[in-house]
Design a protein around this motif. Structure first.
Motif, PDB file in Angstrom:
ATOM      1  N   ASP A 263       2.050  -1.605  -2.700  1.00 37.85           N
ATOM      2  CA  ASP A 263       3.415  -1.655  -3.170  1.00 37.85           C
ATOM      3  C   ASP A 263       3.741  -0.127  -3.960  1.00 37.85           C
ATOM      4  O   ASP A 263       2.864  -0.103  -4.920  1.00 37.85           O
ATOM      5  CB  ASP A 263       3.602  -2.803  -4.063  1.00 37.85           C
ATOM      6  CG  ASP A 263       5.006  -3.458  -4.444  1.00 37.85           C
ATOM      7  OD1 ASP A 263       5.653  -2.461  -4.812  1.00 37.85           O
ATOM      8  OD2 ASP A 263       5.078  -4.491  -4.406  1.00 37.85           O
ATOM      9  N   CYS A 264       4.629   0.355  -3.394  1.00 38.93           N
ATOM     10  CA  CYS A 264       5.289   1.694  -3.875  1.00 38.93           C
ATOM     11  C   CYS A 264       6.713   1.589  -4.696  1.00 38.93           C
ATOM     12  O   CYS A 264       7.377   2.429  -4.375  1.00 38.93           O
ATOM     13  CB  CYS A 264       4.842   2.728  -2.959  1.00 38.93           C
ATOM     14  SG  CYS A 264       3.488   2.824  -2.163  1.00 38.93           S
TER      15      CYS A 264
ATOM     16  N   VAL B  28       3.835   5.309  -9.218  1.00 41.00           N
ATOM     17  CA  VAL B  28       2.996   4.228  -9.576  1.00 41.00           C
ATOM     18  C   VAL B  28       2.810   3.563  -8.062  1.00 41.00           C
ATOM     19  O   VAL B  28       3.983   2.952  -7.648  1.00 41.00           O
ATOM     20  CB  VAL B  28       3.003   3.478 -10.625  1.00 41.00           C
ATOM     21  CG1 VAL B  28       1.980   2.144 -10.604  1.00 41.00           C
ATOM     22  CG2 VAL B  28       3.073   4.075 -12.003  1.00 41.00           C
ATOM     23  N   GLU B  29       1.670   3.308  -7.541  1.00 41.32           N
ATOM     24  CA  GLU B  29       1.505   2.738  -6.489  1.00 41.32           C
ATOM     25  C   GLU B  29       0.352   1.704  -6.618  1.00 41.32           C
ATOM     26  O   GLU B  29      -0.727   1.903  -7.479  1.00 41.32           O
ATOM     27  CB  GLU B  29       0.973   3.546  -5.194  1.00 41.32           C
ATOM     28  CG  GLU B  29       2.007   4.497  -4.925  1.00 41.32           C
ATOM     29  CD  GLU B  29       1.865   6.080  -5.550  1.00 41.32           C
ATOM     30  OE1 GLU B  29       2.230   6.994  -5.041  1.00 41.32           O
ATOM     31  OE2 GLU B  29       0.890   6.065  -6.369  1.00 41.32           O
ATOM     32  N   GLU B  30       0.491   0.469  -5.922  1.00 39.99           N
ATOM     33  CA  GLU B  30      -0.714  -0.664  -6.309  1.00 39.99           C
ATOM     34  C   GLU B  30      -0.977  -1.483  -5.004  1.00 39.99           C
ATOM     35  O   GLU B  30      -0.042  -1.382  -4.295  1.00 39.99           O
ATOM     36  CB  GLU B  30      -0.168  -1.177  -7.418  1.00 39.99           C
ATOM     37  CG  GLU B  30       0.852  -2.299  -7.194  1.00 39.99           C
ATOM     38  CD  GLU B  30       1.295  -3.139  -8.437  1.00 39.99           C
ATOM     39  OE1 GLU B  30       0.163  -3.479  -8.932  1.00 39.99           O
ATOM     40  OE2 GLU B  30       2.337  -2.993  -8.855  1.00 39.99           O
ATOM     41  N   GLY B  31      -2.043  -2.120  -5.130  1.00 34.95           N
ATOM     42  CA  GLY B  31      -2.360  -3.074  -3.743  1.00 34.95           C
ATOM     43  C   GLY B  31      -3.195  -4.088  -4.221  1.00 34.95           C
ATOM     44  O   GLY B  31      -3.965  -3.681  -5.365  1.00 34.95           O
TER      45      GLY B  31
ATOM     46  N   GLY C 257      -9.972  -7.533  -5.154  1.00 34.45           N
ATOM     47  CA  GLY C 257      -9.614  -7.038  -6.362  1.00 34.45           C
ATOM     48  C   GLY C 257      -8.166  -6.379  -6.452  1.00 34.45           C
ATOM     49  O   GLY C 257      -7.458  -6.656  -5.354  1.00 34.45           O
ATOM     50  N   HIS C 258      -8.013  -5.681  -7.314  1.00 36.03           N
ATOM     51  CA  HIS C 258      -6.436  -5.115  -7.227  1.00 36.03           C
ATOM     52  C   HIS C 258      -6.931  -3.367  -7.939  1.00 36.03           C
ATOM     53  O   HIS C 258      -7.689  -3.130  -8.632  1.00 36.03           O
ATOM     54  CB  HIS C 258      -5.687  -5.633  -8.489  1.00 36.03           C
ATOM     55  CG  HIS C 258      -4.225  -5.265  -8.220  1.00 36.03           C
ATOM     56  ND1 HIS C 258      -3.488  -6.246  -7.407  1.00 36.03           N
ATOM     57  CD2 HIS C 258      -3.299  -4.260  -8.895  1.00 36.03           C
ATOM     58  CE1 HIS C 258      -2.269  -5.657  -7.574  1.00 36.03           C
ATOM     59  NE2 HIS C 258      -2.280  -4.704  -8.364  1.00 36.03           N
ATOM     60  N   ALA C 259      -6.153  -2.759  -7.445  1.00 35.52           N
ATOM     61  CA  ALA C 259      -6.055  -1.179  -7.480  1.00 35.52           C
ATOM     62  C   ALA C 259      -4.666  -0.747  -7.844  1.00 35.52           C
ATOM     63  O   ALA C 259      -3.572  -0.964  -7.349  1.00 35.52           O
ATOM     64  CB  ALA C 259      -6.601  -0.485  -6.605  1.00 35.52           C
TER      65      ALA C 259
END
Length: 611
Positions: A229-230, A240-243, A344-346
């Motif tokens: 998700d960007c 910020v980017e995450e997944g 998990g999550h990053a």
């Protein structure tokens, strides 16, 4: 496997690729411009070659210079990183045609088909992947823009075929803007991607930005490595980017991943790439996710590794860069799709040399007087700079990337707060205060932010307060004794050696030749340089309109004798890969234009005189 790889890039991504090579037992070759002669990626590589002056078009984007460096170094492969030549099909084709040198990436044909956005849209349509309403052929005339607006409504996005990350994209909010925005988008496309073709799309007002990581080998195996998700962006630039995405239900996640797989299959894609989508956000209660019926549209394919590939690596424990190299060397995957698990999550935080409180304005110089990155469990830092390094401002503003991994998003946010508080950088401004603010931002923490949140909804006073609370020193506190240093670079049998002569409290050492670097205090050169190699001289009196940052003149809007008013644009200055309008603070008559299109200027250089 390859023996030696040339990395056709700079900064942290060059070091990232070199680290993967080193773990695979491969020697590395760096290329560098005059501005980067002391850069971190040059220090890290086994060999380094100068490919030209600071201007990217004359160095990092010079096809022949990069390929010649590979030949001189006897490199048997070229990895482009991201940006610069990474999505340039013409360059990839030249590498493919170079005997003894392998291209690490998708083929030139695939890049032509998917890297240029109009071709990609056609391919996705044929693969039944939903696309945003738009054109599939290049647009040349402003009337085509207004006709599209009449049919689909405004706003409209004009996008460069070779663009990405918001570069080469302009938004038209009414027919009166069509001419200027079309010209600007084409100019940016030519400047950064050697391609001035542009296309049109309906501009979605409130989307999320979701992307799926794809990797495929030459044995018919295609794998997807989950989504990122960007959506937290400013001016279409990700920060910020995450997944995984905090907004998608499992059903919607699978629909998007399946669309990416169909697209990759239809294109016969090989190596690493990213399929990007826009997902229309909906009114949701806290904890509610976007369901399987949410609208999503194909945006583009990035035919390269991406800045945020690190998020996926942390979630899957798969080294994507190593697999890029292995795939190019002919290896097949040793894992199945069912073996890919996201744990998990990053979250990745781009540590840019910018002041978020001042409209994310990039730093114009400085030295990293303190550089102490964080550590500990679940914390990764990708960088190239070290304490004492000068900030190079000729290219993008990213100093490093901080990647945090934890068992779930809540723990990841808590760990990120700790890591950002530990990140100690002084001597230059960074957006660390902005990141710390976001980790306590209600909308971001709830996962309800969209690509428009920062530009249209975030109160700037909060950024000012964060900068005051967490900002660091941006000026060196060293002694005032003048230090004059002359550096000589020689190459012997492909190896780079540096000899430094330093004098303190002495007059400057004369430097011969015109290629000795970008020394401060020079006046802007006329376009292409003057016939006698001399400087452009500023004469006369009046208001001096000066450059607020180092950059390149893309367009000059005025001529001597023109009458201008306060707020009129006198020229367009490119800095940090963004176009900036330079405006007059008062009206008057233009008495001298000291610059021309293509000139490189330093901060403080006089551009135009107004009487």
């Amino acid at each position: 496997m390859f023996d030696k790889v040339l990395v056709a890039n700079r900064g942290e991504i060059a070091v990232r690729v070199m680290r993967a090579c080193r773990e695979l037992g491969i020697d590395t070759v760096a290329v560098y411009s005059e501005a980067d002669r002391n850069a971190g990626h040059v220090r890290y590589a086994d060999e380094a070659y100068n490919v030209g002056p600071a201007r990217a078009a004359d160095s990092y984007l010079d096809h022949e210079a990069v390929i010649d460096a590979a030949k001189k170094a006897d490199a048997d492969a070229i990895h482009p990183g991201y940006g610069f030549l990474a999505e340039n099909a013409e360059f990839a084709g030249k590498v493919e045609e170079t005997e003894g040198v392998q291209w690490i990436g998708p083929s030139a044909d695939s890049m032509e088909q998917l890297g240029e956005k109009t071709h990609a849209r056609k391919t996705m349509q044929e693969a039944d992947v939903p696309i945003v309403p738009g054109t599939t052929d290049p647009v040349e005339d402003p009337e085509e823009v207004t006709e599209f607006g009449d049919e689909h409504g405004y706003p409209i996005a004009i996008k460069a075929e070779g663009g990405g990350g918001g570069r080469g994209m302009k938004v038209v909010r009414g027919p009166e803007e069509a001419d200027d925005q079309l010209e600007s988008a084409k100019r940016e496309g030519e400047a950064y991607f050697d391609n001035d073709n542009v296309y049109l799309e309906r501009y979605l007002e409130n989307p999320r930005h979701i992307e799926v990581q794809i990797i495929a080998d030459h044995h018919g195996n295609v794998r997807h490595l989950g989504e990122r998700d960007c959506s937290l962006q400013r001016r279409h630039q990700k920060v910020v980017e995450e997944g995984p995405s905090p907004a998608l239900s499992d059903e919607l996640r699978e629909r998007i991943a399946e669309a990416a797989r169909r697209g990759a299959d239809a294109a016969g894609y090989r190596n690493a790439g990213t399929f990007e989508f826009l997902v229309e956000e909906e009114d949701r209660e806290d904890g509610e996710l976007l369901g399987p019926d949410a609208n999503f549209y194909f945006l583009e394919v990035n035919t390269r590794i991406q800045v945020e590939h690190t998020v996926t690596e942390e979630l899957t424990d798969i080294d994507i860069v190593k697999w890029q190299i292995r795939v190019a060397a002919g290896e097949a995957f040793d894992f199945d799709q069912d073996d890919v698990d996201l744990e998990g999550h990053a979250i990745e935080f781009r540590i840019n040399a910018e002041n978020a409180a001042d409209d994310f304005s990039p730093a114009t110089g400085g030295e990293l007087t303190t550089y102490d990155p964080p550590g500990g469990i679940g914390v990764r830092v990708d960088d190239a700079l070290r304490q004492g390094d000068d900030l190079v401002t000729d290219y993008d503003s990213m100093v490093a990337k901080l990647i945090v991994h934890a068992s779930d998003r809540e723990e990841c946010i808590a760990r990120s707060r700790r890591a950002l508080a530990e990140y100690d950088i002084e001597g230059i401004p960074t957006i660390i205060p902005f990141h710390r603010l976001m980790l306590d931002d209600e909308r971001f923490v709830a996962g309800k932010h969209t690509t428009k949140y920062l530009d249209h909804h975030l109160d700037n006073q909060r950024l000012v307060d964060a900068q005051e609370k967490w900002g660091t020193e941006t000026e060196s506190t060293g002694d005032d004794e003048e230090v004059v240093e002359q550096e000589f670079t020689v190459e012997v049998n492909g190896k780079r050696f540096e000899v430094n002569l330093e004098q303190r409290g002495a007059a400057a050492i004369p430097a011969g030749g015109s290629g000795s670097g970008s020394g401060g205090g020079q006046k802007p050169q006329p376009a292409g340089g003057s016939d006698d190699g001399g400087e452009s001289v500023v004469e006369g009196e009046g208001e001096q309109i000066t450059a607020e940052m180092q950059g390149t003149i893309l367009d000059v809007k005025v001529e001597e004798g023109d009458e201008i008013s306060s707020g009129d644009v006198v020229c367009v200055l490119e800095a940090m890969k963004m176009e900036n309008d330079v405006v007059a603070s008062r009206g008057g008559t233009v008495t001298q234009v000291a610059i021309g299109e293509g000139d490189s200027v330093d901060m403080g250089d006089t551009l135009v005189l107004v009487d």
